[in-house]
Design a protein around this motif. Sequence first.
Motif, PDB file in Angstrom:
ATOM      1  N   LEU A  76       0.831  -1.199   0.000  1.00  0.00           N
ATOM      2  CA  LEU A  76       0.000   0.000   0.000  1.00  0.00           C
ATOM      3  C   LEU A  76       0.871   1.256   0.000  1.00  0.00           C
ATOM      4  O   LEU A  76       0.554   2.240  -0.687  1.00  0.00           O
ATOM      5  CB  LEU A  76      -0.932  -0.003   1.215  1.00  0.00           C
ATOM      6  N   ALA A  77       1.962   1.238   0.735  1.00  0.00           N
ATOM      7  CA  ALA A  77       2.869   2.394   0.755  1.00  0.00           C
ATOM      8  C   ALA A  77       3.423   2.676  -0.635  1.00  0.00           C
ATOM      9  O   ALA A  77       3.490   3.844  -1.065  1.00  0.00           O
ATOM     10  CB  ALA A  77       4.016   2.139   1.740  1.00  0.00           C
ATOM     11  N   VAL A 108      -0.015  10.042  -4.246  1.00  0.00           N
ATOM     12  CA  VAL A 108      -1.050  10.269  -3.245  1.00  0.00           C
ATOM     13  C   VAL A 108      -0.559  11.239  -2.174  1.00  0.00           C
ATOM     14  O   VAL A 108      -1.341  11.994  -1.596  1.00  0.00           O
ATOM     15  CB  VAL A 108      -1.476   8.923  -2.611  1.00  0.00           C
ATOM     16  N   THR A 109       0.752  11.249  -1.946  1.00  0.00           N
ATOM     17  CA  THR A 109       1.283  12.156  -0.928  1.00  0.00           C
ATOM     18  C   THR A 109       1.175  13.620  -1.336  1.00  0.00           C
ATOM     19  O   THR A 109       1.496  14.503  -0.543  1.00  0.00           O
ATOM     20  CB  THR A 109       2.748  11.808  -0.621  1.00  0.00           C
ATOM     21  N   ASP A 110       0.736  13.888  -2.570  1.00  0.00           N
ATOM     22  CA  ASP A 110       0.499  15.277  -2.979  1.00  0.00           C
ATOM     23  C   ASP A 110      -0.758  15.842  -2.335  1.00  0.00           C
ATOM     24  O   ASP A 110      -0.963  17.060  -2.330  1.00  0.00           O
ATOM     25  CB  ASP A 110       0.372  15.372  -4.505  1.00  0.00           C
ATOM     26  N   TYR A 111      -1.615  14.971  -1.798  1.00  0.00           N
ATOM     27  CA  TYR A 111      -2.836  15.445  -1.146  1.00  0.00           C
ATOM     28  C   TYR A 111      -2.493  16.143   0.164  1.00  0.00           C
ATOM     29  O   TYR A 111      -1.521  15.797   0.839  1.00  0.00           O
ATOM     30  CB  TYR A 111      -3.782  14.282  -0.874  1.00  0.00           C
ATOM     31  N   GLU A 112      -3.316  17.098   0.534  1.00  0.00           N
ATOM     32  CA  GLU A 112      -3.108  17.806   1.793  1.00  0.00           C
ATOM     33  C   GLU A 112      -3.416  16.893   2.989  1.00  0.00           C
ATOM     34  O   GLU A 112      -2.709  16.917   3.995  1.00  0.00           O
ATOM     35  CB  GLU A 112      -3.985  19.059   1.854  1.00  0.00           C
ATOM     36  N   VAL A 121      -3.520  -3.194   9.209  1.00  0.00           N
ATOM     37  CA  VAL A 121      -2.679  -2.854   8.060  1.00  0.00           C
ATOM     38  C   VAL A 121      -2.363  -1.362   8.057  1.00  0.00           C
ATOM     39  O   VAL A 121      -1.215  -0.950   7.865  1.00  0.00           O
ATOM     40  CB  VAL A 121      -3.374  -3.252   6.735  1.00  0.00           C
ATOM     41  N   VAL A 122      -3.375  -0.524   8.266  1.00  0.00           N
ATOM     42  CA  VAL A 122      -3.186   0.925   8.220  1.00  0.00           C
ATOM     43  C   VAL A 122      -2.252   1.390   9.331  1.00  0.00           C
ATOM     44  O   VAL A 122      -1.362   2.227   9.103  1.00  0.00           O
ATOM     45  CB  VAL A 122      -4.545   1.654   8.314  1.00  0.00           C
ATOM     46  N   ARG A 123      -2.420   0.853  10.533  1.00  0.00           N
ATOM     47  CA  ARG A 123      -1.511   1.250  11.619  1.00  0.00           C
ATOM     48  C   ARG A 123      -0.063   0.889  11.276  1.00  0.00           C
ATOM     49  O   ARG A 123       0.864   1.675  11.519  1.00  0.00           O
ATOM     50  CB  ARG A 123      -1.921   0.575  12.929  1.00  0.00           C
ATOM     51  N   ASN A 124       0.143  -0.305  10.731  1.00  0.00           N
ATOM     52  CA  ASN A 124       1.483  -0.718  10.355  1.00  0.00           C
ATOM     53  C   ASN A 124       2.054   0.208   9.285  1.00  0.00           C
ATOM     54  O   ASN A 124       3.233   0.580   9.334  1.00  0.00           O
ATOM     55  CB  ASN A 124       1.453  -2.164   9.856  1.00  0.00           C
ATOM     56  N   LEU A 125       1.224   0.587   8.333  1.00  0.00           N
ATOM     57  CA  LEU A 125       1.632   1.512   7.271  1.00  0.00           C
ATOM     58  C   LEU A 125       2.125   2.835   7.847  1.00  0.00           C
ATOM     59  O   LEU A 125       3.202   3.327   7.483  1.00  0.00           O
ATOM     60  CB  LEU A 125       0.448   1.763   6.328  1.00  0.00           C
ATOM     61  N   LEU A 126       1.364   3.418   8.758  1.00  0.00           N
ATOM     62  CA  LEU A 126       1.701   4.737   9.287  1.00  0.00           C
ATOM     63  C   LEU A 126       2.910   4.690  10.208  1.00  0.00           C
ATOM     64  O   LEU A 126       3.699   5.648  10.257  1.00  0.00           O
ATOM     65  CB  LEU A 126       0.500   5.330  10.023  1.00  0.00           C
ATOM     66  N   ALA A 160       6.260  10.098   5.912  1.00  0.00           N
ATOM     67  CA  ALA A 160       5.767  11.005   4.880  1.00  0.00           C
ATOM     68  C   ALA A 160       4.268  10.834   4.650  1.00  0.00           C
ATOM     69  O   ALA A 160       3.576  11.788   4.269  1.00  0.00           O
ATOM     70  CB  ALA A 160       6.523  10.780   3.569  1.00  0.00           C
ATOM     71  N   ILE A 161       3.772   9.626   4.885  1.00  0.00           N
ATOM     72  CA  ILE A 161       2.340   9.375   4.740  1.00  0.00           C
ATOM     73  C   ILE A 161       1.611   9.730   6.024  1.00  0.00           C
ATOM     74  O   ILE A 161       0.579  10.410   6.002  1.00  0.00           O
ATOM     75  CB  ILE A 161       2.075   7.900   4.374  1.00  0.00           C
TER      76      ILE A 161
END
Length: 365
Positions: free
Chosen positions: A200-201, A209-213, A226-231, A236-237
Amino acid sequence: MSNSLRKAEDIARKLLLEIQTLSSEEAMTHFQSKMQDIPEEYRNLVDAMVGATLVYSHKTSNTGSSTPVNSHPKTAISIFRSWLLDMNKYVRLILTVGVLIVAAVAIFSVLPPIGHIKSQAGRDELREIRSDGRDNLIIFVHGIRDDGELTWTNAETEKNWGQMLAEDSRFENFDLSSYHYSSMLFQAGSLSISNVADQLAFRIDNGSVTDYENIIFVAHSMGGIVVRNLLLKNDAISEKVPLIYFLATPTAGSDIARLASLVDPSNRQLDAITSFERSNFLADQYSTWRGSHLMSKVYSLCAFETVPTNGILVVEQVSAQSLCSERTIPSGQNHSGIAKPYSEESLIYTVFANRVETLFGRESP
């Protein structure tokens, strides 16, 4: 163990006590007649527990079929008592068979059906629901053995959560995407939760996607893990994430995942979400999240299932409400229905919309 499994075990024990003096045929007849009186939510589990014991008892008996069940050392009741007291080798076999049957029943009666993504290790996709270059983005992340389309679609109303947001003026400044990843049972080389988060990263980075505010995640069940592991692994995300909506996420584990892992012990996703006691992954994620800046920076909105699925709560409230920023939302839905709002008036939809408005101000962001 959940209350439903304990209740089923109590019923099974009473049935075995009732049939201890009956012949094999009489015991089976009595068992089948009693099954009609057992509440439907416990029936499958009791059937698996008692049925497996009776069948094994009958096959291992070296006497005639008219022999009373309690006259042989491997009768149903003696096997059950030995399991509790002696744990001899025969009982261990019975226990193994019984648990595997119960686990199989749990998997196929509780976990979601196989979705659109076929059993191909590593297959993933970040699908756009709406992409018009808006300032903010919402990403939907499904759970184990599920699908990025079916997870969010109400079968009765045919409403999809992402499409509902696209038609809601309160979200007019949000692009919308749904992340699909491979999460199948009995799949050689199944990805770990950490692998899924890494995929996902890469999708987020490669898709600009990191261009979003701001990026908001709506995560169902294991999708929240999954999301917690990602962050935790991608600053940067994570710096762009003000809000995550966790829907029945097994932060402290799931009894059903523990049973399912017995049937598919090589599945790394199942193994990771069993419980704090059995999963270092969950325990480490919990402590790392609590000790990081994300605990205070990211608002964790959480909802829990209140309706059993075939008599079982897939994720107990105490697990779903861990690491949440405020009191959790009783969804009024089962584990699958919690991700499928029937309309904009659904509680799980309304609370999320209100939280987004509060986060960005009463006017559209």
